[in-house]
Scaffold this motif. Structure first.
Motif, PDB file in Angstrom:
ATOM      1  N   GLY A 252       0.834  -1.160  -0.076  1.00  0.00           N
ATOM      2  CA  GLY A 252       0.070  -0.095   0.152  1.00  0.00           C
ATOM      3  C   GLY A 252       0.805   1.298  -0.075  1.00  0.00           C
ATOM      4  N   SER A 253       2.208   1.344  -0.252  1.00  0.00           N
ATOM      5  CA  SER A 253       2.904   2.352   0.057  1.00  0.00           C
ATOM      6  C   SER A 253       2.910   3.268  -1.372  1.00  0.00           C
ATOM      7  CB  SER A 253       4.407   2.012   0.364  1.00  0.00           C
ATOM      8  OG  SER A 253       4.898   1.128  -0.831  1.00  0.00           O
ATOM      9  N   GLY A 254       2.292   2.694  -2.697  1.00  0.00           N
ATOM     10  CA  GLY A 254       2.202   3.338  -3.689  1.00  0.00           C
ATOM     11  C   GLY A 254       3.021   2.927  -5.004  1.00  0.00           C
ATOM     12  N   LYS A 255       3.654   1.671  -4.801  1.00  0.00           N
ATOM     13  CA  LYS A 255       4.385   1.050  -5.823  1.00  0.00           C
ATOM     14  C   LYS A 255       3.851   0.969  -7.191  1.00  0.00           C
ATOM     15  CE  LYS A 255       5.537  -2.467  -3.674  1.00  0.00           C
ATOM     16  NZ  LYS A 255       4.734  -2.348  -2.567  1.00  0.00           N
ATOM     17  N   SER A 256       2.826   0.267  -7.138  1.00  0.00           N
ATOM     18  CA  SER A 256       1.702   0.054  -8.234  1.00  0.00           C
ATOM     19  C   SER A 256       1.371   1.012  -8.895  1.00  0.00           C
ATOM     20  CB  SER A 256       0.908  -1.147  -7.997  1.00  0.00           C
ATOM     21  OG  SER A 256       1.467  -2.413  -7.699  1.00  0.00           O
ATOM     22  N   THR A 257       0.960   2.088  -7.835  1.00  0.00           N
ATOM     23  CA  THR A 257       0.534   3.300  -8.339  1.00  0.00           C
ATOM     24  C   THR A 257       1.294   4.202  -9.181  1.00  0.00           C
ATOM     25  OG1 THR A 257      -1.117   3.389  -6.633  1.00  0.00           O
ATOM     26  CG2 THR A 257      -0.734   5.511  -7.874  1.00  0.00           C
ATOM     27  N   LEU A 258       2.570   4.231  -8.601  1.00  0.00           N
ATOM     28  CA  LEU A 258       3.834   4.811  -9.447  1.00  0.00           C
ATOM     29  C   LEU A 258       3.891   4.312 -10.904  1.00  0.00           C
ATOM     30  CD1 LEU A 258       6.091   6.923  -9.525  1.00  0.00           C
ATOM     31  CD2 LEU A 258       7.312   5.371  -8.365  1.00  0.00           C
ATOM     32  N   VAL A 259       4.033   3.027 -10.813  1.00  0.00           N
ATOM     33  CA  VAL A 259       4.120   2.323 -12.186  1.00  0.00           C
ATOM     34  C   VAL A 259       2.978   2.755 -13.216  1.00  0.00           C
ATOM     35  CG1 VAL A 259       3.852   0.198 -13.474  1.00  0.00           C
ATOM     36  CG2 VAL A 259       5.426   0.562 -11.350  1.00  0.00           C
ATOM     37  N   GLN A 260       1.917   2.804 -12.639  1.00  0.00           N
ATOM     38  CA  GLN A 260       0.921   3.312 -13.493  1.00  0.00           C
ATOM     39  C   GLN A 260       0.992   4.700 -13.941  1.00  0.00           C
ATOM     40  OE1 GLN A 260      -3.047   1.902 -11.817  1.00  0.00           O
ATOM     41  NE2 GLN A 260      -4.055   3.309 -13.258  1.00  0.00           N
ATOM     42  N   TRP A 261       1.397   5.455 -13.131  1.00  0.00           N
ATOM     43  CA  TRP A 261       1.335   6.752 -13.250  1.00  0.00           C
ATOM     44  C   TRP A 261       2.422   7.184 -14.390  1.00  0.00           C
ATOM     45  CZ3 TRP A 261       5.612  10.376 -12.231  1.00  0.00           C
ATOM     46  CH2 TRP A 261       5.162  11.634 -12.570  1.00  0.00           C
ATOM     47  N   LEU A 262       3.613   6.176 -14.273  1.00  0.00           N
ATOM     48  CA  LEU A 262       4.508   6.595 -15.301  1.00  0.00           C
ATOM     49  C   LEU A 262       4.205   6.204 -16.686  1.00  0.00           C
ATOM     50  CD1 LEU A 262       7.665   4.996 -13.255  1.00  0.00           C
ATOM     51  CD2 LEU A 262       7.584   7.392 -14.034  1.00  0.00           C
ATOM     52  N   ALA A 263       3.326   4.918 -16.597  1.00  0.00           N
ATOM     53  CA  ALA A 263       2.692   4.411 -17.885  1.00  0.00           C
ATOM     54  C   ALA A 263       1.977   5.333 -18.482  1.00  0.00           C
ATOM     55  CB  ALA A 263       1.913   3.088 -17.667  1.00  0.00           C
ATOM     56  N   LEU A 264       1.020   6.078 -17.535  1.00  0.00           N
ATOM     57  CA  LEU A 264      -0.230   7.115 -18.409  1.00  0.00           C
ATOM     58  C   LEU A 264       0.839   8.375 -18.879  1.00  0.00           C
ATOM     59  CD1 LEU A 264      -2.980   7.928 -18.516  1.00  0.00           C
ATOM     60  CD2 LEU A 264      -2.887   8.979 -16.314  1.00  0.00           C
ATOM     61  N   ASN A 265       1.782   8.755 -17.935  1.00  0.00           N
ATOM     62  CA  ASN A 265       2.344  10.082 -18.557  1.00  0.00           C
ATOM     63  C   ASN A 265       3.312   9.838 -19.803  1.00  0.00           C
ATOM     64  OD1 ASN A 265       2.094  12.605 -16.587  1.00  0.00           O
ATOM     65  ND2 ASN A 265       2.050  10.876 -15.554  1.00  0.00           N
ATOM     66  N   ALA A 266       3.854   8.516 -19.786  1.00  0.00           N
ATOM     67  CA  ALA A 266       4.449   8.143 -21.014  1.00  0.00           C
ATOM     68  C   ALA A 266       3.619   8.033 -22.322  1.00  0.00           C
ATOM     69  CB  ALA A 266       5.380   6.946 -20.579  1.00  0.00           C
ATOM     70  N   ALA A 267       2.453   7.445 -22.082  1.00  0.00           N
ATOM     71  CA  ALA A 267       1.651   7.298 -23.004  1.00  0.00           C
ATOM     72  C   ALA A 267       0.957   8.590 -23.539  1.00  0.00           C
ATOM     73  CB  ALA A 267       0.422   6.505 -22.705  1.00  0.00           C
ATOM     74  N   ARG A 268       0.851   9.492 -22.641  1.00  0.00           N
ATOM     75  CA  ARG A 268       0.398  10.848 -22.945  1.00  0.00           C
ATOM     76  C   ARG A 268       1.368  11.909 -23.318  1.00  0.00           C
ATOM     77  NH1 ARG A 268      -3.966  11.779 -18.100  1.00  0.00           N
ATOM     78  NH2 ARG A 268      -5.862  10.489 -18.755  1.00  0.00           N
ATOM     79  N   ARG A 269       2.508  11.505 -22.988  1.00  0.00           N
ATOM     80  CA  ARG A 269       3.681  12.505 -23.299  1.00  0.00           C
ATOM     81  C   ARG A 269       3.622  13.732 -22.509  1.00  0.00           C
ATOM     82  NH1 ARG A 269       2.484  10.378 -28.263  1.00  0.00           N
ATOM     83  NH2 ARG A 269       4.404   9.125 -29.358  1.00  0.00           N
ATOM     84  N   SER A 270       3.068  13.330 -21.293  1.00  0.00           N
ATOM     85  CA  SER A 270       2.988  14.565 -20.294  1.00  0.00           C
ATOM     86  C   SER A 270       3.798  14.858 -19.383  1.00  0.00           C
ATOM     87  CB  SER A 270       1.509  14.507 -19.722  1.00  0.00           C
ATOM     88  OG  SER A 270       1.214  13.118 -19.185  1.00  0.00           O
ATOM     89  N   PHE A 271       4.817  14.000 -19.191  1.00  0.00           N
ATOM     90  CA  PHE A 271       6.035  14.570 -18.210  1.00  0.00           C
ATOM     91  C   PHE A 271       6.399  15.940 -18.255  1.00  0.00           C
ATOM     92  CE2 PHE A 271       6.690   9.959 -18.609  1.00  0.00           C
ATOM     93  CZ  PHE A 271       6.416   9.632 -17.341  1.00  0.00           C
TER      94      PHE A 271
END
Length: 1023
Positions: A252-271
Motif C-alpha cells: 500500500g505504499s504506492g509502488k503499483s500506483t507509481l508504475v501506473q502513473w509512469l505508464a500514463l504520462n509516457a503514453a500521454r507524453r505529459s511529463f
C-alpha cells in the motif's frame, strides 16, 4: 571445318557489329562524341576458341553432325537479327538468358549433335557478352542503363509505397494506437480490497496521484544520485537521476500506483520539468503476478501479449524501441512471484538489461522479497518509498476528494468530508498513524465518505477493516496466492501476528531480531497443526505478504505502524487475561493505545474490571492521578457497552480535571501528553478562561493534534483567548500557523506576539495585523512595513533597537510600548498627534520627557522606569490624560501636579509614599480604577477618600484586614494577584462575602480563606 567455324564466328560478330561493337560515339547518347572508339575485334579469335572446344569434347562426333550443329548455331544468330545494347541489357548481360532467347535447334538432330549445338551456342553468347563489356564504350552505356533501371525501381517502390505504408510510418501509426490504449487503460486507479458501499473503488489517476518521497541508502558514482549517505528525495528526482530504478516499499505504499502513473504520462507524453525527456519513451507494463503460471517470462516480441494488450505490433517493433533506448520497461511486483520462480525472474531481468542496455527500467518489490544488493551489479539504484508526512497526508486527502468531485460533481458534501477528515487525521493519533500509508489513507477517505464523516471512535471497527484489506482481500482480488509456498487464513495470520506484537510490547521493543522472531513463529506453529508449510515459509509470508511487517534493517523485523502492533498486542493481552499487566504499565505513554484498544477487545465484564483497576491505581499514586484518570476517560470511546456505574464514575472523575481552569491546570494536563488532546473540549460551552487554558494546554504539548485543538479557537475573540492563540505561535510551524490560524481575523488581535525572525518574516502573510508585540533583539522596525495599518506596537527586551525612525511610516499609530530597550534615547519619532498611549518600562535612565509635549492626544502614560523628572508637574502632558501608571522604579516621583489632569480615572502606584500623598490631598482625582503594586500592609481604610473607586487591583501586596473594603460605597471589583496576608498566610476574604455586588479576580497562586462563602461566579481564578 575451319571454314565453317570462320563463317559461324563472322555471323556471331556480325550480329552485333552494327550496334554495340561497331565504332560509335561514346555511349550513343549524343550524336558527336568527343573521340572515336577503337575498332572491334575480328572473327579469327572466336573461330579458334570454337575449334578448340570441338576437338576437346566432340572429336568422336561424325563430321556431318558437327557441321549440322555449327550451321544450326549460325542460323540461330542470323535469325536473331541485330543484337543491340538494349537487347543485351534487357537480359541483364546474362549469356544464359541470351541463349534461351535464341532459336532452338532443329528437331531432327541427334542427341550428341544437340549437346554440341547447346555448347557452341552458349560459348558464342558468352564471348559476345564478354566482347561487349571489354569495349571502351561499355562503362558509359552501362551507367546510363543503371540510372534508368534505378529510376524504374524507384518508381516501382514509390508506387508500391502508395498502396502500402512504409515500415517507419506503420510503426509510428501503431505507436499512436498503443499510446491511446495505454492512456485509456491506465487512466484510472483502482483500490483493491475496498468493501465500502458509497465510495467508488476507482478514480481518475491524474487527479488522485501525488508524488511521494523516497530514501536512498547509498551513493553511486554512475547510476545514483550525486550524494553520499542516506538521502530523501521525491520519486521524480530519483527517476531523473537514473535509468534503472529498483523501488522498494511495503504494502500500500504506492509502488503499483507509481508504475501506473509512469505508464500514463509516457503514453500521454505529459511529463514535465526534469522528466520531460521521458516523453520520448514508450511504456511496457509487466506485472509479474500474471506470469507465475507460464513456463517462461516474455521476450520483447511478447511484451504486449503478455500484458494483455489486444493489439498486434509490426515486426520487431518492441525490440527496435528497446535497442534505440525509447522503451520504458515497468516491472511491477517481484514480491508477487513465488519464491521458486524468483531466480528465474532475476535471470530474465539481467538478460533484458544486458541485451538492451539503452532502455529505461523501473522494478518494484516489497523490501524483504529480495536481498539488499539485488540487481546492483546491473546498475540499478535502490530507493525505498517513505511514509507520507503531514503535508503529504493533507495533499493525498485533497487529491482523493478532488477526484471524487470529478466523478460526482453534483455532490456538494465532499468539501465538508474533506475538511472533517483532515481535522480528524490531525487530531486523532490512531488515524494520523494509519494515514501515513497511501492505501490506508485511501481507506480512511472512503470510510469517512461512506460513514458521512462519522469515522468510528472505537478503533476496533477501523482496524478490522484495515486488517481485512491487508490480510485477505487485497491479494485475493489481485489473484495472488501462496507465493511464499504457504497459504494462511486471516485467523491464522492474526493469531501469529498478535503473539509477535504482544512480545514486542512486553519487552519494550519496536523491532525484533529476525532469527529470534522466526524461532518464535516456529514455536507457535506447534499449536497450529493445520498450517501446511515450514516455519520459514510461514514467517516469509507474514513478512512479505501480510502488509503488516517490515524489515527496517537487515536482520530485524517490526510492524509497519506502531498502531497495528498496539492493536494486535492488545488483543493478545485480553485473550491472555493480562489485565494486571495492562494496569501496571498504564502510566507509560507507550502503553496508552494498548490499554485503550484492550478495552475495545475485552468483554463487558472485563472492561469494567480493567477501568476500575485503573481508577484504584490513580488513587494509590497521586503523582499519576491525572494520567490514569484521563486514560480511563479515553478508554470510554472504545467501550460500546459498559456497566453504567463504572462509566459514571470515570466521567465524574474526569470532570474534576477537564476543562482546565488556568495556567496551573494547563501545565499539569500538558504533562500527561498527547493522550489529553482528544479529551480537550471547546470552544463551545467553555467560559473564556477555560478556553484560554485549553489553548495553553495544547500549545505546551505541541504536534499536529495540538495544532488542530488550537485551530478550533481561532475565531474566539473573548479575552484572554486571542492572547493565548497568539502566544501559541512559537509552538508550531511558523508559516502554516500564520496561514491557517492567525489569518482568521488577524486584524482583531489586540497584539500579535512575534518573537523569532521567521515569525517577523511571516507577517507578510498577515498584512491586516494592527497590533504587534515584538520580543527579542530585532534592530530594524522597517521589518514591520509589510503591515498595511499598524496601530499598536510594543518592543520587549530589545537590546538592538536604538532608532524609532522606522515607525514614522505608520501614520495611524495609536499605542507604543518600550520595555527593556536600553539603547532607545529619543522618543521624538513617535511624538505626533493621534498617539494615545505610551508605556516605558526599564529603559535608559537619561531618556528625555520633552517629546511628550508633542503628543496632544496622549490619554494613557505608563512610567515604570526612572525619568529625568522629580514631580508629575514636570511631565509635559496635556490635560487630556485619563490613565497614569507609576511603578517601582518611578515611586520617587512626587504626585504634585496630578491635578493638571482632571480626566484622570485610572491610576497605578508602586510606592507607599505616593499612595499616602494621593489619599492626603484635599481634592484627589476622581479615580475609578486603582492598582497598587508591591506595597506592604497598605491602609485600605483610607481608600474611602476615593469615593468613586469601582475597581481595586492589589499586586504582590502583603495585605492587612480586608474588612474596610466592605463598606466602600462604589467598589464593584477586587483583584488579588500574588498576594498574601501581612504574615504570609492566605488572604482572608470572609468579611467581603456578604457584599453580593462585589466580584473578585484572583490569581492561581493566591490562597484564600473564606472562598467557599462566595456564590458561584463571584470569584474567578485567573492564570
Amino acid at each position: 571445318m575451319e571454314v565453317a567455324l570462320a563463317r559461324l564466328a563472322g555471323t556471331v560478330l556480325g550480329a552485333v557489329a552494327r550496334s554495340v561493337i561497331a565504332p560509335r560515339k561514346g555511349a550513343g547518347i549524343v550524336p558527336s562524341p568527343l573521340r572515336p572508339l577503337p575498332r572491334p575485334a575480328g572473327p579469327d579469335r572466336l573461330a579458334k576458341v570454337l575449334g578448340g572446344r570441338l576437338a576437346e569434347r566432340y572429336g568422336t562426333v561424325p563430321e556431318h553432325e558437327r557441321l549440322a550443329a555449327i550451321d544450326g548455331v549460325r542460323d540461330a544468330f542470323a535469325a536473331a537479327g541485330t543484337l543491340d545494347a538494349d537487347r543485351l541489357f534487357a537480359v541483364d548481360l546474362d549469356p544464359e538468358r541470351l541463349r534461351a532467347e535464341l532459336r532452338a535447334p532443329d528437331t531432327g538432330l541427334g542427341v550428341r549433335t544437340v549437346e554440341l549445338y547447346d555448347d557452341l551456342l552458349g560459348l558464342c553468347c558468352a564471348h559476345l557478352v564478354e566482347q561487349l563489356t571489354a569495349e571502351a564504350a561499355f562503362p558509359a552505356r552501362a551507367a546510363v542503363e543503371h540510372a534508368r533501371v534505378a529510376a524504374r525501381t524507384r518508381d516501382a517502390v514509390e508506387s508500391l509505397s502508395a498502396a502500402r505504408p512504409r515500415p517507419e510510418a506503420e510503426a509510428l501509426a501503431f505507436e499512436q494506437r498503443y499510446a491511446e490504449f495505454m492512456a485509456a487503460t491506465h487512466g484510472r486507479l483502482e483500490l483493491f480490497g475496498l468493501t465500502l458501499g458509497r465510495s467508488a473503488r476507482e478514480w481518475a489517476l491524474d487527479t488522485a496521484y501525488i508524488g511521494l518521497a523516497v530514501s536512498g541508502e547509498r551513493a553511486d558514482a554512475v547510476h545514483g544520485l550525486p550524494h553520499a549517505g542516506p538521502t530523501t528525495v521525491t520519486t521524480e528526482q530519483a527517476l531523473t537521476a537514473t535509468d534503472r530504478l529498483l523501488l522498494r516499499g511495503p504494502a500500500g505504499s504506492g509502488k503499483s500506483t507509481l508504475v501506473q502513473w509512469l505508464a500514463l504520462n509516457a503514453a500521454r507524453r505529459s511529463f514535465d520539468g526534469d522528466l520531460a525527456d521521458w516523453n520520448r519513451c514508450v511504456p511496457f507494463v509487466l506485472r509479474l503476478r500474471a506470469f507465475t503460471s507460464v513456463d517462461s517470462l516474455p521476450a520483447p516480441e511478447d511484451f504486449l501479449r503478455a500484458a494483455g494488450v489486444p493489439l498486434r505490433p509490426p515486426a520487431s517493433w518492441a525490440e527496435d524501441l528497446l535497442v534505440s533506448g525509447r522503451a520504458l520497461v515497468l516491472v511491477d511486483g517481484v514480491d508477487e512471484v513465488p519464491v521458486r520462480l524468483r531466480q528465474r525472474t532475476e535471470t530474465w531481468l539481467k538478460s533484458l538489461v544486458t541485451a538492451f542496455p539503452a532502455a529505461r527500467y523501473v522494478v518494484t518489490t516489497r523490501p524483504s522479497a529480495v536481498p539488499e544488493e539485488w540487481l546492483s551489479r546491473q546498475g540499478f539504484t535502490a530507493h525505498s518509498l517513505l511514509s507520507m508526512d503531514r503535508d503529504g497526508i493533507r495533499a493525498f486527502i485533497g487529491h482523493w476528494h478532488e477526484a471524487a468531485r470529478l466523478e460526482e460533481p453534483e455532490d456538494e458534501t465532499l468539501t465538508g468530508y474533506e475538511t472533517a477528515l483532515r481535522q480528524a487525521v490531525a487530531t486523532r493519533r490512531d488515524l494520523g498513524r494509519l494515514a501515513t500509508n497511501p492505501l490506508m489513507c485511501a481507506l480512511l477517505c472512503a470510510l469517512n465518505r461512506d460513514r458521512r464523516m462519522q469515522l468510528p471512535r472505537a478503533r476496533k471497527e477501523l482496524y478490522d477493516a484495515a486488517l481485512d484489506m491487508l490480510l485477505v482481500r487485497r491479494d485475493t482480488e489481485r489473484e495472488i496466492c501462496a507465493v511464499e509456498g504457504v497459504d494462511l487464513t486471516r485467523e491464522e495470520q492474526t493469531a501469529l501476528l498478535q503473539r509477535l506484537a504482544y512480545w514486542l510490547i512486553r519487552n519494550g521493543q519496536v523491532e525484533a531480531d529476525r532469527a529470534e522472531a522466526a524461532e518464535m513463529v516456529e514455536e507457535w506453529l506447534a499449536a497450529m497443526p493445520q498450517v501446511r508449510g515450514t516455519a520459514e515459509q510461514v514467517f516469509a509470508h507474514l513478512l512479505i505478504r501480510s502488509g503488516l511487517l517490515r524489515e527496517p534493517a537487515p536482520g530485524s523485523v517490526g510492524f509497519v505502524h506502531r498502531t497495528f502492533q498496539d492493536y494486535l498486542g492488545a488483543k493478545a493481552a485480553v485473550e491472555a487475561r493480562d489485565f494486571g499487566v495492562l494496569v501496571k504499565h498504564a502510566h507509560d505513554d507507550t502503553w496508552d493505545d494498548v490499554v485503550q484498544m484492550a478495552v475495545g477487545h475485552a468483554r463487558v465484564d472485563e472492561r469494567a474490571r480493567l477501568l476500575k483497576q485503573l481508577l484504584r491505581r490513580a488513587d494509590r499514586a497521586p503523582k499519576l492521578r491525572h494520567r490514569l484518570v484521563l486514560l480511563a476517560a479515553a478508554c470510554l470511546e472504545q467501550a460500546p457497552e459498559l456497566d453504567p456505574a463504572v462509566r459514571a464514575e470515570v466521567e465524574e472523575r474526569t470532570q474534576e480535571l477537564l476543562p482546565p481552569r488556568g495556567q496551573e491546570d494547563a501545565e499539569e494536563l500538558a504533562r500527561v501528553g498527547h493522550l489529553v488532546l482528544e479529551l480537550l473540549p471547546g470552544p463551545e460551552s467553555l467560559d473564556a478562561e477555560s478556553a484560554a487554558a485549553v489553548v495553553r494546554t495544547a500549545a505546551l504539548i505541541t504536534g499536529d493534534a495540538a495544532f488542530e485543538v488550537v485551530a478550533r479557537f481561532r475565531d474566539d475573540r473573548r479575552h484572554p483567548v486571542p492572547f493565548q492563540v497568539s502566544q501559541a505561535w512559537g509552538a508550531f510551524d511558523t508559516e502554516r500557523y500564520a496561514r491557517e490560524v492567525l489569518s482568521v481575523g488577524a486584524g482583531d488581535f489586540d497584539y500579535l506576539h512575534v518573537q523569532s525572525p521567521d515569525q517577523l518574516a511571516a507577517l507578510s502573510l498577515l498584512p491586516e495585523v494592527r497590533g504587534v508585540h515584538l520580543t527579542g533583539s530585532h534592530p530594524d522596525p522597517t521589518a514591520l512595513y509589510v503591515l498595511d495599518d499598524l496601530r499598536r506596537v510594543f518592543f520587549y527586551d530589545n537590546a538592538a533597537l536604538a532608532d524609532l525612525s522606522g515607525l514614522r511610516r505608520f501614520s495611524g499609530l495609536r499605542r507604543v510600548g518600550l520595555s527593556m530597550c536600553p539603547r532607545v534615547r529619543d522618543l521624538s519619532p513617535v511624538a505626533r498627534p493621534g498617539l494615545e498611549s505610551l508605556s516605558l518600562f526599564d529603559g535608559h535612565a537619561e531618556l528625555s520627557a520633552e517629546p511628550l509635549r508633542d503628543m496632544p492626544d496622549l490619554l494613557s502614560f505608563g512610567l515604570l522606569q526612572p525619568l529625568l523628572v522629580e514631580r508629575l508637574a514636570e511631565l509635559p502632558i496635556g490635560s487630556q490624560l485619563t490613565s497614569l501608571a507609576l511603578g517601582r522604579h518611578s515611586r520617587y516621583i512626587d504626585l504634585a501636579g496630578i491635578e493638571r489632569w482632571p480626566l484622570l480615572s485610572t491610576l497605578s502606584l508602586g510606592g507607599r509614599t505616593q499612595l499616602n500623598q494621593l489619599l492626603s490631598m484635599d481634592a484627589p482625582p476622581d479615580i475609578e480604577t486603582l492598582q497598587l503594586s508591591e506595597l506592604p500592609a497598605p491602609d485600605l481604610g483610607l481608600l474611602h477618600r476615593l469615593p468613586r473607586l469601582r475597581r481595586l487591583y492589589l499586586l504582590r501586596c502583603a495585605l492587612p484586614d480586608l474588612a474596610p473594603l466592605r463598606d466602600h460605597p462604589a467598589l464593584e471589583h477586587l483583584g488579588l494577584w500574588s498576594c498574601t496576608a501581612a504574615d504570609g498566610s492566605p488572604v482572608d476574604v470572609t468579611a467581603l462575602a456578604d457584599r453580593g455586588d462585589l466580584t473578585m479576580d484572583v490569581s492561581g497562586e493566591t490562597r484564600l480563606i473564606g472562598e467557599e462563602l462566595f456564590a458561584p461566579g463571584r470569584i474567578t481564578r485567573r492564570p
